[in-house]
Design an enzyme around this catalytic site. Structure first.
Site, PDB file in Angstrom:
ATOM      1  N   ASP A 164       0.829  -1.485  -0.064  1.00  0.00           N
ATOM      2  CA  ASP A 164       0.319  -0.248   0.000  1.00  0.00           C
ATOM      3  C   ASP A 164       0.929   0.988   0.761  1.00  0.00           C
ATOM      4  O   ASP A 164       0.545   2.510  -0.805  1.00  0.00           O
ATOM      5  CB  ASP A 164      -0.968   0.411   0.943  1.00  0.00           C
ATOM      6  CG  ASP A 164      -1.178   1.795   1.134  1.00  0.00           C
ATOM      7  OD1 ASP A 164      -1.930   1.848   0.128  1.00  0.00           O
ATOM      8  OD2 ASP A 164      -0.906   1.574   2.748  1.00  0.00           O
ATOM      9  N   GLU A 571       4.966   9.557   3.327  1.00  0.00           N
ATOM     10  CA  GLU A 571       4.579   8.984   2.693  1.00  0.00           C
ATOM     11  C   GLU A 571       4.064   8.812   1.236  1.00  0.00           C
ATOM     12  O   GLU A 571       3.222   9.689   1.993  1.00  0.00           O
ATOM     13  CB  GLU A 571       4.225   7.987   4.069  1.00  0.00           C
ATOM     14  CG  GLU A 571       3.579   6.615   3.517  1.00  0.00           C
ATOM     15  CD  GLU A 571       3.253   5.622   5.095  1.00  0.00           C
ATOM     16  OE1 GLU A 571       3.530   4.559   4.370  1.00  0.00           O
ATOM     17  OE2 GLU A 571       2.894   6.465   5.979  1.00  0.00           O
TER      18      GLU A 571
END
Length: 620
Positions: A164, A571
């Protein structure tokens, strides 16, 4: 004396001796006349009188078999042809030998350059056995025991798919949304992908994702009772020291701890989103009939499961709720139903997607601070644009017209809310729209809005509609495209920090991306669960460049901290990069290329609107 004799013609013949004396004179006179006449040239007619018919010149002919032509004409014709051929050859020789100045193709625009990089992020996120042409040197095969290592799950082969974000968890919910967005962008802009040389690449990316999704349920069945919603866990609450994908900082290739599988038996939101992903991909792969049909069958099965077993996949404080908590499943019903209609042409899906009660539950008729914000959680804004497309180009009429008109009007309102003159959303001083109202990780929402704005602008252009109304004011489609451009330009570096938020694009971009694989060197040393933390905590830049990754983004003050441990800034995610790719391709290249109006309707049968029911009888 006269002498009479008989005339041969019957009359008397008289010879006059007096006249004979003058005969010699007459003869001399005639000779003089003849000499005078002969002293000047005679023309042909006169000569013919005197000499009779003369000898004429014979013309020469050439026998060509089928026809006979004059030799003179033949010689002239052949000569002309030979001369023409010589001249043509000479001119060609000159043209070939003279050096030509080629006009170089214009360099690709920034959106196309960024598109190449943004797609590479997906290569870096691949799990399982990697293809030879993955082109990310520091990645390798990983997590080849997924599914097998958890005895409680029925799905034993869960190898593959995508990680992910900066961890190694495989979340079906955001991954399915990412695949749907990528497929949507290919359906609309396949010509632009082809021009950029990325069409085959993105189709490989989508297929890698859909192949994995097909493994997470019984795709050959018509009815199912479970889905493998997630592989790996990240809960570290309560001070737990059990190795998992968030507690450990390891390269995916070195993971040796157990990776549990989270199954759901009542997960309407997840199943409907997965159905949308498979249905949209079936249109992308419509030329591969067997695979396309397999995707359609899986989508039907998932959507039936979503409708039959109601519930949120993240309910009850499960691990998914900590990271990708779903707020509702009604928006996925509209979204998934729309995609299944386009994939199958079955009107029952359109009837469901346009059911006013469903739209009401999805929040279509009330505002709220997040109204019009497309995300991995709420797909309503995307579904409204998708169904507005149907009204713009096919206009199915009754009984769908009323709700489609409502969706169309609501789409117009959402587009108005993106414009700077309206105050639905604040903007940073640098111009970034705050669709999540100043909360962290804003860019994933911005790129989705940019995609919707550019796409809707192209819809209106394709429908020969110059713009739309915001209240009494009319705005051209260029205004929407300009909004999309300013937001993407901000992400590419046109911001107060002069920083690109796409790794590897430009000269100034984040160097400390929150990503396990990119932060640990590939040096043949296997770092254990805690051993990799020194690479997490170092202030040195990542040893590997995570090309194309869009980080979470700046804060509401345009500030950014390039710190690896602060995931709210550094991120990247699958869903974020999928929206970025969609927005970039929509803005790339020549605007005149536009959308592909027809491919999305390839399975939709011709529409013959049902006449509305007659009015009620008049009552006095």
């Amino acid at each position: 004396m006269s002498m009479y004799g008989r005339d041969p013609w019957g009359g008397p013949l008289e010879i006059n001796t007096a006249d004979s004396a003058t005969d010699d004179d007459r003869s001399r006179n005639l000779q003089d006349l003849d000499r005078a006449a002969l002293s000047r040239p005679l023309d042909e007619t006169q000569q013919s009188w005197l000499l009779g018919p003369g000898e004429q010149k014979k013309k020469k002919y050439v026998d060509l078999g089928c026809i006979i032509v004059s030799r003179k004409i033949f010689v002239w014709t052949v000569g002309t042809l030979l001369l023409s051929g010589f001249l043509a050859g000479f001119i060609t020789l000159i043209v070939k030998t003279v050096p030509r100045h080629h006009h170089a193709k214009p360099p690709p625009d920034n959106y196309t350059l960024a598109l190449h990089k943004a797609l590479m992020f997906f290569n870096a996120q691949r799990s399982g056995k990697l293809p030879k042409h993955n082109n990310v040197s520091w990645r390798g095969n990983s997590c080849l025991q997924d599914g097998k290592s958890d005895p409680s799950t029925l799905m034993k082969n869960l190898v593959g798919g995508y990680y992910d974000a900066g961890d190694a968890i495989k979340f079906n919910f955001p991954a399915s949304f990412a695949m749907t967005m990528l497929s949507w962008s290919v359906i609309e802009y396949s010509a632009k992908y082809e021009v950029a040389g990325e069409l085959n690449h993105i189709k490989e990316i989508i297929k890698w994702g859909t192949d994995y999704l097909l493994k997470t349920f019984n795709n050959s069945a018509d009815t199912i009772d479970r889905i493998a919603a997630q592989v790996g866990i990240g809960d570290t609450s309560g001070g737990s020291t059990t190795p998992n994908d968030h507690y450990c900082w390891m390269r995916p290739e070195d993971i040796d701890y157990p990776r549990p599988v989270f199954e759901c038996h009542s997960c309407s939101d997840l199943a409907a989103e997965m159905a949308a992903a498979l249905a949209s991909a079936s249109i992308v792969f419509k030329d591969n009939k067997a695979y396309s049909q397999k995707l359609v069958h899986g989508a039907r099965t998932l959507f039936k499961f979503a409708r039959d077993q109601r519930g949120r996949y993240s309910a009850g404080g499960s691990d998914p709720a900590l990271f990708y908590n779903s707020s509702s499943y009604w928006d996925e019903f509209v979204w998934g139903g729309a995609w299944l209609y386009y994939a199958t042409g079955n009107s029952s899906y359109l009837q469901l997607a346009t059911n006013p009660k469903l739209a009401k539950h999805a929040g279509a008729f009330w505002g709220g601070p997040d109204y019009g914000v497309l995300s991995w959680d709420n797909k309503l804004a995307g579904a409204q644009v998708l169904l507005s497309r149907l009204r713009l180009f096919l206009s199915p009429g009754y009984p769908y017209e009323e709700i489609l008109r409502t969706f169309h009007n609501q789409t117009s309102i959402v587009m108005c809310s993106f414009l700077p003159i309206f105050t639905s959303f604040n903007r940073t001083k640098g111009g970034l729209i705050e669709l999540n109202h100043g909360r962290p990780q804003p860019l994933q929402y911005v790129v989705n809005a940019a995609f919707l704005a550019a796409l809707y602008s192209d819809y209106l252009d394709a429908a020969d509609t110059p713009g739309w109304y915001c209240g009494p004011n009319f705005y051209s489609t260029d205004v929407l495209r300009e909004f999309a451009k300013t937001q993407i330009d901000y992400i590419l570096g046109k911001n107060p920090r002069k920083m690109s938020y796409i790794v590897g694009f430009g000269n100034h971009y984040p160097k400390h991306v929150h990503h396990r694989g990119a932060s640990i060197p590939k040096n043949k040393i296997k770092y254990n669960c805690k051993g990799g933390r020194k690479w997490r905590d170092t202030s040195k830049p990542n040893p590997h460049t995570l090309v194309g990754a869009m980080v979470a983004g700046p804060d509401k003050h345009d500030g950014f901290h390039d710190v690896r441990t602060n995931y709210n800034y550094t991120e990247p995610t699958l869903a974020g990069n999928a929206g970025l790719v969609a927005a970039l391709v929509a803005l790339s290249g020549d605007k005149s290329t536009g959308i592909d109006k027809n491919t999305i309707f390839s399975a939709v049968p011709p529409m013959f609107p049902i006449p509305p029911p007659p009015p009620a009888p008049w009552k006095p």
